[in-house]
Design a protein around this motif. Structure first.
Motif, mmCIF file in Angstrom:
data_model
loop_
_atom_site.group_PDB
_atom_site.id
_atom_site.type_symbol
_atom_site.label_atom_id
_atom_site.label_comp_id
_atom_site.label_asym_id
_atom_site.label_seq_id
_atom_site.Cartn_x
_atom_site.Cartn_y
_atom_site.Cartn_z
ATOM 1 N N PHE A 297 -26.125 50.322 26.014
ATOM 2 C CA PHE A 297 -26.969 50.164 24.831
ATOM 3 C C PHE A 297 -26.350 49.098 23.928
ATOM 4 C CE2 PHE A 297 -28.278 54.316 26.287
ATOM 5 C CZ PHE A 297 -29.654 54.215 26.158
ATOM 6 N N VAL A 298 -27.190 48.155 23.502
ATOM 7 C CA VAL A 298 -26.707 47.088 22.620
ATOM 8 C C VAL A 298 -27.443 47.184 21.285
ATOM 9 C CG1 VAL A 298 -26.462 44.590 22.291
ATOM 10 C CG2 VAL A 298 -26.233 45.576 24.579
ATOM 11 N N ILE A 299 -26.679 47.168 20.213
ATOM 12 C CA ILE A 299 -27.265 47.192 18.872
ATOM 13 C C ILE A 299 -27.304 45.765 18.333
ATOM 14 C CG2 ILE A 299 -26.892 47.978 16.491
ATOM 15 C CD1 ILE A 299 -25.694 50.542 17.690
ATOM 16 N N ALA A 300 -28.446 45.391 17.792
ATOM 17 C CA ALA A 300 -28.587 44.056 17.185
ATOM 18 C C ALA A 300 -29.143 44.233 15.771
ATOM 19 C CB ALA A 300 -29.519 43.185 18.026
ATOM 20 N N ASN A 301 -28.355 43.833 14.801
ATOM 21 C CA ASN A 301 -28.746 44.001 13.397
ATOM 22 C C ASN A 301 -29.579 42.796 12.957
ATOM 23 O OD1 ASN A 301 -28.872 44.499 10.682
ATOM 24 N ND2 ASN A 301 -26.726 45.100 10.494
ATOM 25 N N SER A 302 -30.772 43.078 12.445
ATOM 26 C CA SER A 302 -31.624 41.974 11.980
ATOM 27 C C SER A 302 -31.020 41.317 10.733
ATOM 28 C CB SER A 302 -33.021 42.504 11.625
ATOM 29 O OG SER A 302 -32.939 43.367 10.500
ATOM 30 N N CYS A 303 -30.042 42.001 10.128
ATOM 31 C CA CYS A 303 -29.405 41.569 8.882
ATOM 32 C C CYS A 303 -30.375 41.618 7.701
ATOM 33 C CB CYS A 303 -28.734 40.206 9.015
ATOM 34 S SG CYS A 303 -27.456 40.210 10.287
ATOM 35 N N VAL A 304 -31.476 42.324 7.877
ATOM 36 C CA VAL A 304 -32.386 42.609 6.754
ATOM 37 C C VAL A 304 -32.125 44.064 6.380
ATOM 38 C CG1 VAL A 304 -34.801 42.827 6.036
ATOM 39 C CG2 VAL A 304 -34.114 41.009 7.630
ATOM 40 N N THR A 305 -31.753 44.305 5.120
ATOM 41 C CA THR A 305 -31.402 45.668 4.726
ATOM 42 C C THR A 305 -32.579 46.363 4.041
ATOM 43 O OG1 THR A 305 -30.496 44.838 2.661
ATOM 44 C CG2 THR A 305 -28.935 45.188 4.471
ATOM 45 N N ALA A 306 -32.577 47.687 4.115
ATOM 46 C CA ALA A 306 -33.597 48.491 3.425
ATOM 47 C C ALA A 306 -32.898 49.732 2.877
ATOM 48 C CB ALA A 306 -34.693 48.889 4.401
ATOM 49 N N ALA B 159 -22.656 41.931 13.985
ATOM 50 C CA ALA B 159 -24.099 42.207 13.988
ATOM 51 C C ALA B 159 -24.637 42.580 15.367
ATOM 52 C CB ALA B 159 -24.849 40.983 13.461
ATOM 53 N N LEU B 160 -23.978 42.110 16.417
ATOM 54 C CA LEU B 160 -24.494 42.304 17.779
ATOM 55 C C LEU B 160 -23.382 42.889 18.641
ATOM 56 C CD1 LEU B 160 -26.773 41.593 19.915
ATOM 57 C CD2 LEU B 160 -25.509 39.477 20.284
ATOM 58 N N GLY C 250 -36.591 46.485 8.334
ATOM 59 C CA GLY C 250 -35.332 45.764 8.556
ATOM 60 C C GLY C 250 -34.482 46.623 9.469
ATOM 61 N N GLY C 251 -33.179 46.437 9.416
ATOM 62 C CA GLY C 251 -32.273 47.275 10.207
ATOM 63 C C GLY C 251 -32.026 46.739 11.601
ATOM 64 N N CYS C 252 -31.796 47.651 12.545
ATOM 65 C CA CYS C 252 -31.295 47.276 13.867
ATOM 66 C C CYS C 252 -32.288 47.568 14.982
ATOM 67 C CB CYS C 252 -30.022 48.072 14.161
ATOM 68 S SG CYS C 252 -28.657 47.660 13.076
ATOM 69 N N THR C 253 -32.148 46.786 16.068
ATOM 70 C CA THR C 253 -32.810 47.160 17.319
ATOM 71 C C THR C 253 -31.753 47.754 18.238
ATOM 72 O OG1 THR C 253 -32.395 45.005 18.336
ATOM 73 C CG2 THR C 253 -34.517 45.288 17.227
ATOM 74 N N VAL C 254 -32.219 48.582 19.183
ATOM 75 C CA VAL C 254 -31.331 49.044 20.252
ATOM 76 C C VAL C 254 -31.984 48.626 21.571
ATOM 77 C CG1 VAL C 254 -32.298 51.396 20.152
ATOM 78 C CG2 VAL C 254 -30.119 51.000 21.290
ATOM 79 N N SER C 255 -31.189 48.042 22.442
ATOM 80 C CA SER C 255 -31.698 47.560 23.729
ATOM 81 C C SER C 255 -30.938 48.216 24.861
ATOM 82 C CB SER C 255 -31.507 46.044 23.852
ATOM 83 O OG SER C 255 -32.136 45.389 22.783
ATOM 84 N N GLY D 52 -35.500 47.327 27.985
ATOM 85 C CA GLY D 52 -36.410 47.548 26.859
ATOM 86 C C GLY D 52 -35.643 47.505 25.560
ATOM 87 N N SER D 53 -36.367 47.250 24.456
ATOM 88 C CA SER D 53 -35.737 47.185 23.135
ATOM 89 C C SER D 53 -36.648 47.863 22.141
ATOM 90 C CB SER D 53 -35.570 45.736 22.665
ATOM 91 O OG SER D 53 -34.723 45.046 23.506
ATOM 92 N N ARG D 54 -36.057 48.438 21.121
ATOM 93 C CA ARG D 54 -36.883 49.033 20.065
ATOM 94 C C ARG D 54 -36.114 49.062 18.759
ATOM 95 N NH1 ARG D 54 -35.582 54.149 19.040
ATOM 96 N NH2 ARG D 54 -37.650 54.722 18.351
ATOM 97 N N LEU D 55 -36.889 49.193 17.676
ATOM 98 C CA LEU D 55 -36.272 49.338 16.364
ATOM 99 C C LEU D 55 -35.696 50.741 16.278
ATOM 100 C CD1 LEU D 55 -36.538 47.283 13.979
ATOM 101 C CD2 LEU D 55 -38.050 48.963 12.943
ATOM 102 N N THR D 56 -34.551 50.902 15.618
ATOM 103 C CA THR D 56 -33.989 52.245 15.463
ATOM 104 C C THR D 56 -33.819 52.561 13.984
ATOM 105 O OG1 THR D 56 -32.206 53.711 16.191
ATOM 106 C CG2 THR D 56 -31.566 51.459 15.657
ATOM 107 N N GLY D 57 -33.910 53.844 13.634
ATOM 108 C CA GLY D 57 -33.810 54.240 12.225
ATOM 109 C C GLY D 57 -35.143 54.066 11.529
#
Ligand code: ADP
Ligand code: NG1
Ligand code: MG
Length: 342
Positions: free
Chosen positions: A224-233, A327-328, A288-293, A279-284
């Motif tokens: 599993f890879v986390i990629a942070n969009s670097c947009v915070t909420a 971030a990644l 903004g926030g992160c995707t998990v792939s 596959g990839s999806r937004l998490t949380g």
């Protein structure tokens, strides 16, 4: 082992020592003494089931290595003295029996107070010990990896231990899910449950009312890879999150839930990456926030390189190498909350 067990107190092992040594130095500098103990609670990534926990539906998160750690000493002045290793978070202090958790202007220390208040009220602690505290977080805040709950859970665990009290992991999860609401968000119990109940190497299928979990072994040969969009909420600051809670609770009545799950699965396919992920999806919570792939181990380096190139370094953002590494990153299921002594 069951979730009815307590969080055990462990001695810091060699791998953890460098990080905790740094926290100890902060503590020494600020309070002129070494901390008596440390508590830590992890963030999480959710594999499937977003915005459904608060309607009572099951979710599949795993704890990540990134966490909130707190160094603590008790004091005799009946005050909470809260400091942070990051200069972005100002100091705060208050008497143990006189404070407010201000929903209209949420600050970092209010999350600590949510955890503190939970233990004191639930266990009817009439004279809680005062505490000196340094908080040190490695979860990117407001990025959907549950830094808020890690902070609440860690504060509750620290308060419990400082007062020589005991509660099981599952009781702590129920308590923290309830008391995090004092910050103003009407969330479910996913984040607090996985933060306490996670087992190394396992994701967890968690159900609610009451909280219960089954460990799930993840497929071998995939990462599993986390990629942070670097947009915070900041979920407690805007009304987006609570509005979504109302919308989803209404949708969940009748057949709405089927529609929501179908939407989530469809959006996963839409997000599938050309860089080699299954596959990839937004998490949380989102906004903004992160995707998990989910990436085959054999394609990991190619995946990281492609995402770096297309999003982080020469593409949308212009991050430095170091920022990009933060971030990644690949992640593996980590262990739940723990207490440590030197
Ligand atoms: P998420 O849970 O997705 O990370 P939230 O908006 O729910 O985002 O919570 C983020 C808030 O948690 C921050 O605005 C801050 O108040 C608090 N927080 C997170 N990490 C830390 C930290 N290391 N130190 C102090 N406060 C933190
Ligand atoms: P984040 O994005 O980490 O603050 C929130 C909720 C979860 C869940 C997710 C969406 C809290 C404490 N956390 O997480 O319960 O609803 O959004 O799936 O409310
Ligand atoms: Mg949160």
């Amino acid at each position: 082992m069951t979730d009815q067990e307590f969080v055990s107190v462990k001695t810091l092992d060699e791998k953890l020592k460098p990080r905790y040594h740094k926290i100890c130095q902060h503590f020494l500098k600020r309070f002129n003494a070494e901390p008596e103990f440390y508590a830590r609670a992890p963030g999480r990534v959710n594999i499937i089931g977003e915005h459904i926990d608060y309607s009572g539906y099951g979710v599949l998160p795993m704890a990540i290595e990134q966490d909130v750690a707190i160094a603590v000493s008790t004091n005799s002045s009946n005050t909470l003295q809260l400091a942070n290793s990051s200069s972005s978070f100002c100091e705060f202090s208050c008497p143990v029996d006189e404070y407010t958790i201000d929903k209209s202007n949420p600050k970092w220390f209010h999350y600590v107070l949510c955890g503190f208040r939970g233990i004191v009220e639930h266990l009817k602690v009439t004279t809680p010990r005062g505490m000196k505290v340094i908080v040190d977080g490695t979860i990117p805040p407001s990025s959907g990896l549950s830094s808020s709950s890690a902070l609440v859970c860690c504060a509750a665990l620290a308060t419990l231990h400082a007062n020589n009290l005991k509660m099981s992991k599952v009781e702590l999860a129920e308590l923290c899910a309830h008391y995090e609401k004092y910050i103003g968000t009407e969330g479910g119990g996913m984040d607090q449950s996985i933060s306490f109940m996670a087992k190394q190497g396992m994701a967890k299928f968690i159900e609610f009312n009451p909280i219960r979990g089954v460990d799930v072994k993840l497929p071998e040969g995939a990462v599993f890879v986390i990629a942070n969009s670097c947009v915070t909420a900041s979920k407690a600051v805007t009304s987006h999150f609570n509005t979504r809670v109302v919308e989803c609770r209404l949708a969940a009545q009748g057949t709405g839930m089927v529609v929501w799950v179908t939407m989530e699965i469809t959006s996963e396919s839409a997000c599938k990456m050309e860089a080699g992920a299954h596959g990839s999806r937004l998490t949380g919570a989102g906004w903004g926030g992160c995707t998990v792939s989910l990436v085959p181990a054999a394609s990991l380096q190619n995946f990281l390189q492609e995402v770096r190139k297309r999003y982080y370094m020469d593409g949308v953002l212009e991050l430095t190498e170091e920022e990009c590494t933060r971030a990644l990153f690949p992640t593996a299921p980590g262990v739940g909350a723990q207490l440590y002594v030197h």
